[in-house]
Design a protein around this motif. Structure first.
Motif, mmCIF file in Angstrom:
data_model
loop_
_atom_site.group_PDB
_atom_site.id
_atom_site.type_symbol
_atom_site.label_atom_id
_atom_site.label_comp_id
_atom_site.label_asym_id
_atom_site.label_seq_id
_atom_site.Cartn_x
_atom_site.Cartn_y
_atom_site.Cartn_z
ATOM 1 N N GLN A 106 0.812 -1.221 0.000
ATOM 2 C CA GLN A 106 0.000 0.000 0.000
ATOM 3 C C GLN A 106 0.843 1.268 0.000
ATOM 4 O O GLN A 106 0.480 2.267 0.621
ATOM 5 N N CYS A 140 -0.561 -7.553 0.985
ATOM 6 C CA CYS A 140 -0.693 -7.222 2.401
ATOM 7 C C CYS A 140 -0.989 -8.466 3.228
ATOM 8 O O CYS A 140 -0.358 -8.708 4.264
ATOM 9 N N LEU A 182 -8.969 -4.124 2.603
ATOM 10 C CA LEU A 182 -7.736 -3.419 2.963
ATOM 11 C C LEU A 182 -8.001 -2.344 4.008
ATOM 12 O O LEU A 182 -7.222 -2.167 4.949
#
Length: 398
Positions: free
Chosen positions: A32, A79, A262
């Motif tokens: 990110q 992630c 996310l």
């Protein structure tokens, strides 16, 4: 994840290398990095199905079609892989879609899987009603009993040992490292459903598991507003095999769902701290309550899996199950009487939920070896003011 599936400026490889990467840091930064084009600090929602190619076969950042890869989904996959300390992460439309892809990728008709004798009802249904017809054999065994797991293995046939720890809804605990040894001896993969714990509390791959499964609908999403699933593979080669099947089968997470997940992951650590703290207070209320015959929670010293949970978990989670005096009808009444705990399926959201597993999430296991007790109530403890939650349960049990 290979650079061919990563958008420039949006990969963990771009992260600074001179700082420690603790869990909360990874949750906010892995996959990110600020957008290379605009500097946006949150990954954009790439609501797109196809991508312009710079000549035949000339792909920009490896993207051609969003079933195969999408930059928002890539951010989520990177992630999740980082949080589980894995080599490859893959995001799906639901947890069951992730499970189905995994099993069809690593098994073939005629193969065999050892499943928990207290597995989630949807997982049981996938084995008993879908994959059984495909020719995949399965045997239930107590995941916390090494001898029972060994006895269930079919030499040369067993390809997967499946584990949930803590399990849904009986909160059973299995020794992940011990099961990993058994799986290696059998030439099988150890798959761990880590949904109840989340990677904040437990990282099965670091204990020897081969694949982690998540319903990201639950604690990772955390807000009851998105459905999704994930796989994380410890081995890059297995990750590539799973990615091939993900693309071939097509049940991928959409870009908006990936973005919502996310967003939830960014606060996973602080939410889990509150879930755990509230759950421990509720367990103290239930333990010894005149209307409660048994409390199922790994944090209790009397829990049969407590010592293992101490070794492999950071804390004991936000899920609590208990059995009530008066049988099934009384359990249903308790579920109906709460005012702050919402009667609903699912779990892991910021709001507290209550359900009757036998008639709700685990109804598909009725009449089978995995049937759950009728007097069982399951709580997903949220992050509300704990005194309000305690008062609600008090009046419901009165």
């Amino acid at each position: 994840m290979s650079a061919a599936h990563s958008a420039p400026g949006n990969t963990p490889q771009d992260a600074p290398r001179d700082i420690a990467h603790g869990f909360e840091t990874l949750a906010i930064h892995a996959g990110q990095e600020p957008d290379a084009l605009t500097g946006a600090v949150v990954p954009p929602i790439y609501q797109v199905s196809t991508y312009k190619q710079d000549g035949v076969g000339g792909l920009r950042g490896g993207y051609e079609y969003s079933r195969s890869a999408n930059p928002t989904r890539t951010a989520l996959e990177d992630c999740v892989a980082a949080l589980e300390a894995g080599a490859r992460g893959l995001a799906f439309a639901s947890g069951l879609a992730a499970e189905d892809c995994l099993l069809r990728a690593v098994c073939a008709p005629g193969d065999h899987v050892v499943i928990p004798n207290d597995a989630y009802g949807g997982t049981f249904r996938l084995f008993a009603k879908v994959l059984d017809r495909w020719g995949l054999g399965w045997t239930p065994a107590a995941s916390g009993d090494a001898a029972a797991v060994r006895a269930a293995i079919r030499p040369g046939k067993t390809k997967v040992i499946w584990c949930e720890t803590p399990s849904n809804p009986l909160l059973g605990v299995a020794d992940i490292a011990g099961l990993a040894d058994i799986a290696r001896e059998a030439g099988a993969l150890l798959v761990v459903d880590n949904t109840f714990a989340s990677p904040y509390l437990q990282q099965p791959l670091t204990l020897g598991a081969d694949v982690v499964v998540h319903s990201t609908t639950k604690y990772m999403g955390g807000h009851s507003d998105v459905v999704g699933g994930a796989l994380v593979a410890a081995d890059a080669g297995l990750g590539e095999k799973l990615a091939y099947h993900q693309n071939a089968m097509g049940a991928v997470a959409g870009p908006f769902d990936a973005w919502l997940t996310l967003r939830g992951i960014r606060t996973l650590g602080v939410r889990m701290d509150r879930h755990c703290a509230n759950a421990e207070r509720i367990v103290r209320l239930l333990d010894g309550h005149a209307s409660v015959t048994e409390v199922l929670y790994p944090g209790l010293p009397g829990h049969p899996g407590h010592d293992v949970a101490v070794k492999q978990m950071k804390a004991y989670g936000g899920m609590v199950s208990f059995r009530v005096a008066g049988g099934e009808q009384r359990a249903v009444e308790v579920c109906d009487r709460t005012k702050l705990f919402t009667l609903a399926e699912s779990l892991g959201g910021v709001e507290s939920l209550i359900e009757h597993p036998g008639r709700m999430t685990h109804a598909s296991a009725a009449g089978s070896a995995l049937e759950v007790p009728g007097d069982l109530v399951r709580l997903s403890v949220g992050i509300e003011t704990v005194d309000d939650l305690l008062a609600d349960l008090e009046q419901a049990l009165r």
